[in-house]
Design a protein around this motif. Sequence first.
Motif, mmCIF file in Angstrom:
data_model
loop_
_atom_site.group_PDB
_atom_site.id
_atom_site.type_symbol
_atom_site.label_atom_id
_atom_site.label_comp_id
_atom_site.label_asym_id
_atom_site.label_seq_id
_atom_site.Cartn_x
_atom_site.Cartn_y
_atom_site.Cartn_z
ATOM 1 N N SER A 264 0.831 -1.206 0.000
ATOM 2 C CA SER A 264 0.000 0.000 0.000
ATOM 3 C C SER A 264 0.864 1.253 0.000
ATOM 4 O O SER A 264 0.604 2.216 -0.733
ATOM 5 C CB SER A 264 -0.924 -0.012 1.224
ATOM 6 N N GLN A 265 1.916 1.249 0.816
ATOM 7 C CA GLN A 265 2.815 2.400 0.898
ATOM 8 C C GLN A 265 3.464 2.697 -0.445
ATOM 9 O O GLN A 265 3.632 3.855 -0.826
ATOM 10 C CB GLN A 265 3.890 2.122 1.948
ATOM 11 N N LEU A 266 3.818 1.636 -1.195
ATOM 12 C CA LEU A 266 4.474 1.798 -2.486
ATOM 13 C C LEU A 266 3.495 1.853 -3.644
ATOM 14 O O LEU A 266 3.896 1.886 -4.808
ATOM 15 C CB LEU A 266 5.465 0.645 -2.709
ATOM 16 N N HIS A 267 2.205 1.846 -3.334
ATOM 17 C CA HIS A 267 1.145 1.901 -4.354
ATOM 18 C C HIS A 267 1.248 0.733 -5.328
ATOM 19 O O HIS A 267 1.051 0.888 -6.541
ATOM 20 C CB HIS A 267 1.195 3.239 -5.111
ATOM 21 N N LEU A 268 1.542 -0.442 -4.774
ATOM 22 C CA LEU A 268 1.618 -1.651 -5.576
ATOM 23 C C LEU A 268 0.276 -2.386 -5.547
ATOM 24 O O LEU A 268 -0.435 -2.340 -4.554
ATOM 25 C CB LEU A 268 2.719 -2.581 -5.036
ATOM 26 N N PRO A 269 -0.074 -3.077 -6.609
ATOM 27 C CA PRO A 269 -1.339 -3.805 -6.643
ATOM 28 C C PRO A 269 -1.277 -5.055 -5.773
ATOM 29 O O PRO A 269 -0.198 -5.500 -5.365
ATOM 30 C CB PRO A 269 -1.484 -4.184 -8.121
ATOM 31 N N VAL A 270 -2.439 -5.620 -5.484
ATOM 32 C CA VAL A 270 -2.525 -6.895 -4.768
ATOM 33 C C VAL A 270 -3.171 -7.905 -5.701
ATOM 34 O O VAL A 270 -4.355 -7.821 -6.007
ATOM 35 C CB VAL A 270 -3.333 -6.767 -3.458
ATOM 36 N N LEU A 271 -2.375 -8.848 -6.163
ATOM 37 C CA LEU A 271 -2.881 -9.887 -7.073
ATOM 38 C C LEU A 271 -3.483 -11.048 -6.302
ATOM 39 O O LEU A 271 -4.397 -11.722 -6.788
ATOM 40 C CB LEU A 271 -1.742 -10.381 -7.972
ATOM 41 N N GLY A 272 -2.986 -11.285 -5.107
ATOM 42 C CA GLY A 272 -3.501 -12.384 -4.304
ATOM 43 C C GLY A 272 -2.973 -12.298 -2.888
ATOM 44 O O GLY A 272 -2.042 -11.549 -2.595
ATOM 45 N N VAL A 273 -3.586 -13.069 -1.993
ATOM 46 C CA VAL A 273 -3.179 -13.127 -0.590
ATOM 47 C C VAL A 273 -2.811 -14.569 -0.263
ATOM 48 O O VAL A 273 -3.584 -15.483 -0.528
ATOM 49 C CB VAL A 273 -4.306 -12.656 0.345
ATOM 50 N N LEU A 274 -1.631 -14.764 0.279
ATOM 51 C CA LEU A 274 -1.203 -16.095 0.696
ATOM 52 C C LEU A 274 -1.868 -16.428 2.026
ATOM 53 O O LEU A 274 -1.651 -15.747 3.023
ATOM 54 C CB LEU A 274 0.319 -16.138 0.823
ATOM 55 N N LYS A 275 -2.659 -17.498 2.031
ATOM 56 C CA LYS A 275 -3.436 -17.844 3.222
ATOM 57 C C LYS A 275 -2.771 -18.910 4.075
ATOM 58 O O LYS A 275 -2.858 -18.860 5.299
ATOM 59 C CB LYS A 275 -4.829 -18.334 2.812
ATOM 60 N N SER A 276 -2.153 -19.914 3.452
ATOM 61 C CA SER A 276 -1.536 -20.981 4.236
ATOM 62 C C SER A 276 -0.604 -21.806 3.366
ATOM 63 O O SER A 276 -0.630 -21.716 2.134
ATOM 64 C CB SER A 276 -2.614 -21.899 4.843
ATOM 65 N N TYR A 277 0.195 -22.628 4.030
ATOM 66 C CA TYR A 277 1.138 -23.518 3.348
ATOM 67 C C TYR A 277 1.325 -24.769 4.196
ATOM 68 O O TYR A 277 1.296 -24.709 5.432
ATOM 69 C CB TYR A 277 2.481 -22.822 3.167
ATOM 70 N N ALA A 278 1.513 -25.899 3.542
ATOM 71 C CA ALA A 278 1.788 -27.141 4.251
ATOM 72 C C ALA A 278 2.697 -28.011 3.415
ATOM 73 O O ALA A 278 2.594 -28.041 2.184
ATOM 74 C CB ALA A 278 0.487 -27.893 4.554
#
Length: 394
Positions: A264-278
């Motif tokens: 947000s600070q760098l005005h970059l887009p959000v393509l996705g959110v990493l929710k978990s990993y296993a």
Amino acid sequence: MQRMKVVLGHLGGGGGQPRTSPCLGLSGSPRSVAVGNPEDVVVVHGRRTPIGKSKRGGLKDTTPDELLAAVMTAVLKDLNLSPEKLGDICVGNVLQPGAGALTARIGQFLSGIPETVPISCVNRQCSSGLQAVINIAGGIRNGSYDIGLACGITSENVAERFGVSRKKQDAFALASQQKAARAQQMGWFKNEIVPVTTTFTDDQGNEKKITVLQDEGIRPSTTLEGLAKLKPAFKENGTTTAGNSSQVSDGAAAVLLAKRSKASQLHLPVLGVLKSYAVVGVPPDVMGIGPAYAIPVALEKAGLTVNDIDIFEINEAFASQAVYCVEKLGIPLEKVNPLGGAIALGHPLGCTGARQVVTLLHELQRRGKRGYGVVSMCIGTGMGAAAVFEYPGN
């Protein structure tokens, strides 16, 4: 300003209860994206090269560092992000000697990322590209840095033990080819692929400059009849063939991750959110079943079920293991690799995990609706890995 980190992964040319290793929890409520937690680990952008046929395709004379440089440069250029903001590089590697550190460092320099940015490499076999993503996500989560780039530059036992017929495997392979051919024809890969201009040497030894624009392994003319005629690859009476297995390929992919507040600070887009990993362990002789055990663990950590997921990108190392995993988990086939998988596109070992993330998120973006996706693969020596992502919607 905090230093930032890049992760790069480069090309590499069921009995008993599987053992689960510690997993990375990355979010609170899985449905909080609409508001946006500033501590979320988000995917900002991702690109990949076309995937070339190993030893004979358009990228056969292109070195791993050149492929890495192509995707690293493209991701930073697309976002107009200064490379000096990057704090570290981690390269997923499988086949490069010496852990691939020298190759990765050269790729970094070719892309214009300065020498002040350090580098490391990681090898978790076929999931090395995804492991690079997770290593960077973990560093963001623990506060070591705020932004990083993850990049990547390969059955019979499953078929026999779990009764996956040759007919089922060939049908799955045909579907992979058909889906990939349609996606290529419709231009659905265009936004994720970085064209690569390189030197190519033909059979007569003549060198020429070419630009590789699209994946080379897709065979639109594939038929069940043609697949049925192929000879078994490993056993005289086996069911695994060159037609229902992943292709040996060349390619690279890059995924830029960041803390949401930094994006947000760098005005970059959000393509996705990493929710978990296993990542889990399974018997080595049936390593292909790994996704069947890793996916449920990752979904549980994200607070989701199979029914909540819109797209499953499951690596098609072999049709036998992919079919088994899909049937074991009860995943509708229309949700599996909707743009085709490694049987059609190819499987550059260190690259595949990062490539799957790029393809998944670009496809969710193309669809335009908020949704969830899973990236998963089996891992040589007996493991499986899976990660859950959320696309926040247009």
